[in-house]
Motif scaffolding. Structure first.
Motif, short mmCIF file in Angstrom:
data_model
loop_
_atom_site.label_atom_id
_atom_site.label_comp_id
_atom_site.label_asym_id
_atom_site.label_seq_id
_atom_site.Cartn_x
_atom_site.Cartn_y
_atom_site.Cartn_z
N VAL A 73 0.83 -1.21 0.00
CA VAL A 73 0.00 0.00 0.00
C VAL A 73 0.86 1.25 0.00
N MET A 74 1.95 1.24 0.78
CA MET A 74 2.83 2.41 0.83
C MET A 74 3.50 2.64 -0.52
N ALA A 75 3.93 1.55 -1.19
CA ALA A 75 4.59 1.70 -2.48
C ALA A 75 3.62 2.26 -3.52
N PHE A 76 2.41 1.70 -3.58
CA PHE A 76 1.43 2.20 -4.55
C PHE A 76 0.91 3.58 -4.14
N ILE A 104 2.70 6.01 -3.15
CA ILE A 104 3.59 7.02 -3.75
C ILE A 104 3.16 7.32 -5.18
N ILE A 105 2.81 6.25 -5.91
CA ILE A 105 2.36 6.45 -7.30
C ILE A 105 1.05 7.24 -7.33
N LEU A 106 0.12 6.87 -6.42
CA LEU A 106 -1.15 7.59 -6.37
C LEU A 106 -0.95 9.05 -5.99
N LEU A 107 0.02 9.30 -5.10
CA LEU A 107 0.30 10.69 -4.70
C LEU A 107 0.78 11.51 -5.89
N LEU A 108 1.65 10.89 -6.70
CA LEU A 108 2.15 11.58 -7.90
C LEU A 108 0.99 11.88 -8.87
N LEU A 109 0.12 10.88 -9.06
CA LEU A 109 -1.03 11.10 -9.94
C LEU A 109 -1.95 12.18 -9.38
N ALA A 110 -2.09 12.20 -8.05
CA ALA A 110 -2.94 13.22 -7.42
C ALA A 110 -2.38 14.62 -7.65
N PHE A 111 -1.04 14.74 -7.62
CA PHE A 111 -0.41 16.02 -7.93
C PHE A 111 -0.80 16.49 -9.33
N PHE A 112 -0.67 15.59 -10.30
CA PHE A 112 -0.99 15.95 -11.69
C PHE A 112 -2.46 16.37 -11.81
N VAL A 113 -3.35 15.55 -11.23
CA VAL A 113 -4.79 15.82 -11.37
C VAL A 113 -5.17 17.13 -10.70
N LEU A 114 -4.69 17.34 -9.47
CA LEU A 114 -5.06 18.54 -8.73
C LEU A 114 -4.55 19.80 -9.41
N LEU A 115 -3.29 19.79 -9.81
CA LEU A 115 -2.73 20.98 -10.46
C LEU A 115 -3.40 21.25 -11.81
N PHE A 116 -3.70 20.17 -12.54
CA PHE A 116 -4.39 20.35 -13.82
C PHE A 116 -5.77 20.95 -13.62
#
Length: 311
Positions: free
Chosen positions: A21-24, A26-38
Motif C-alpha cells: 500500500v505504501m509503495a502504490f 507514492i504512485i497515487l500521490l504523484l497522480l494526485a499532484f498531476f490531477v489537482l494541479l491540472f
C-alpha cells in the motif's frame, strides 16, 4: 525456495500488504499532484490552450499569460548549475576516496555533507551579498571586455541573472552529487584498483579505467538527483536571478524561474485567472521536472546496459 504467500504468518502478510500500500501510495500521490494541479489550472488552460506553455508574454494587468520565459529560466539555470557542479563534485569525491589521508578524508567528507544541510535562504543571502557583487565588479566586466563578441557574454554587467543563479545552484547541488559519487566510488573493489596499478597504470589511469568507467551509471544517477534539486529550488534563485520575464542568450541577463515566479507572485495574486496561471506554472514545473528526470533515468538505463558486459 521462497514460501508461498498463503503459507506466510499473518504478521508477515500484514507487513507485506502495508509495504504494498505504501509503495502504490507514492504512485497515487504523484497522480494526485498531476490531477489537482491540472484541475486548478483549467481556467487558464481552457482559455489560452496549450500555447500557454510557449507564449512569451506575462502581464497580469492585461491578463496575458505565457510560461515560456519561466521554463527557459528554469532549464537554463539548472543546466548551468549541472555543468559547473558535476566536475567539482567528481573531483571532491575522488579526493576524498582516493587521494586524501584518513583524517583529512573524514573532515572533508563531513564538511561536504554539512553543505547539504545549509538552508537555501542562506545560500541566497550569500549569493546576493558575495557572488553578485563579485560577478558585477570583476568577472562580468572581464568577460565582456575580452569575450563580448560572444552572445552569451553580451550586455551590461548587472551581477544578478542567469550566471549568478547558476553558480549559486551549482554550489547547492554539489554536496548531493559529491556525496553520492563518493559512496559509489567506495563500492569499487580494491582489487580492481590494485590490479590496474600492478599492470603499470598511473594513478590517473587507474582512476579513469577502474573507477570512473565503472561508475558511469552511478554518476549519472547522482547528477539526476542534483538536477532535481536545481529544477525546484525557489528562494535562493529568487534572490539572485533578477526576476525579469525575458529570454536572452546572454548569461548576464536577468531571468526568472518557474519556482521563483510562484514564490514572488502567489501571495499577491489578484483574480482567478492570475491564480490559475500561477498554478499552471506549477503544473508546468511538475511536467518539466518529470520529463527531465525521466530522460535522465532513461540515459542511466542505457548506460547501465552498455557497460553491463564490461564489468
Amino acid at each position: 525456495m521462497a514460501k508461498k504467500r498463503k503459507d506466510l504468518h499473518i504478521g508477515d502478510k500484514a507487513f507485506y500488504w502495508i509495504l504494498k500500500v505504501m509503495a502504490f501510495g507514492i504512485i497515487l500521490l504523484l497522480l494526485a499532484f498531476f490531477v489537482l494541479l491540472f484541475k486548478m489550472s483549467w481556467p487558464v488552460l481552457s482559455k489560452v490552450g496549450p500555447s500557454f506553455f510557449w507564449f512569451n508574454d506575462w502581464n497580469p494587468v492585461t491578463e496575458e499569460y505565457g510560461a515560456l520565459p519561466f521554463i527557459f529560466g528554469t532549464i537554463a539555470t539548472s543546466l548551468i548549475a549541472l555543468f559547473l557542479a558535476v566536475p567539482i563534485s567528481l573531483g571532491a569525491a575522488l579526493l576524498i576516496t582516493e587521494i586524501a589521508d584518513g583524517g583529512v578524508r573524514k573532515i572533508l567528507g563531513f564538511l561536504v555533507e554539512m553543505l547539504a544541510a545549509i538552508p537555501s535562504v542562506v545560500y541566497g543571502l550569500w549569493g546576493l551579498f558575495v557572488v553578485v557583487p563579485f560577478l558585477r565588479e570583476t568577472v562580468q566586466p572581464f568577460l565582456s571586455k575580452y569575450f563580448g563578441v560572444l552572445p552569451i557574454f553580451e550586455g551590461a554587467p548587472l551581477g544578478v541573472g542567469l550566471m549568478a543563479s547558476g553558480i549559486v545552484l551549482a554550489i547547492m547541488i554539489t554536496p548531493t552529487i559529491a556525496t553520492i559519487s563518493r559512496e559509489i566510488f567506495l563500492t569499487i573493489p580494491k582489487v580492481y584498483k590494485e590490479g590496474a596499478l600492478a599492470l603499470g597504470a598511473t594513478r590517473w589511469e587507474m582512476i579513469r579505467l577502474s573507477i570512473l568507467k565503472s561508475s558511469v551509471s552511478g554518476i549519472l544517477g547522482a547528477s539526476i538527483l542534483g538536477l532535481g534539486r536545481a529544477l525546484g529550488e525557489t528562494m535562493a534563485v529568487a534572490m539572485v536571478i533578477g526576476n525579469r520575464a525575458e529570454i536572452s542568450a546572454s548569461l548576464f541577463s536577468p531571468a526568472q524561474s518557474m519556482a521563483s515566479l510562484i514564490a514572488n507572485e502567489y501571495a499577491e495574486a489578484s483574480g482567478d485567472m492570475h491564480l490559475a496561471s500561477l498554478t499552471a506554472i506549477g503544473f508546468g514545473l511538475l511536467i518539466v521536472s518529470f520529463f527531465m528526470n525521466s530522460t535522465a533515468r532513461i540515459i542511466v538505463w542505457r548506460v547501465e546496459r552498455k557497460y553491463k558486459g564490461t564489468r
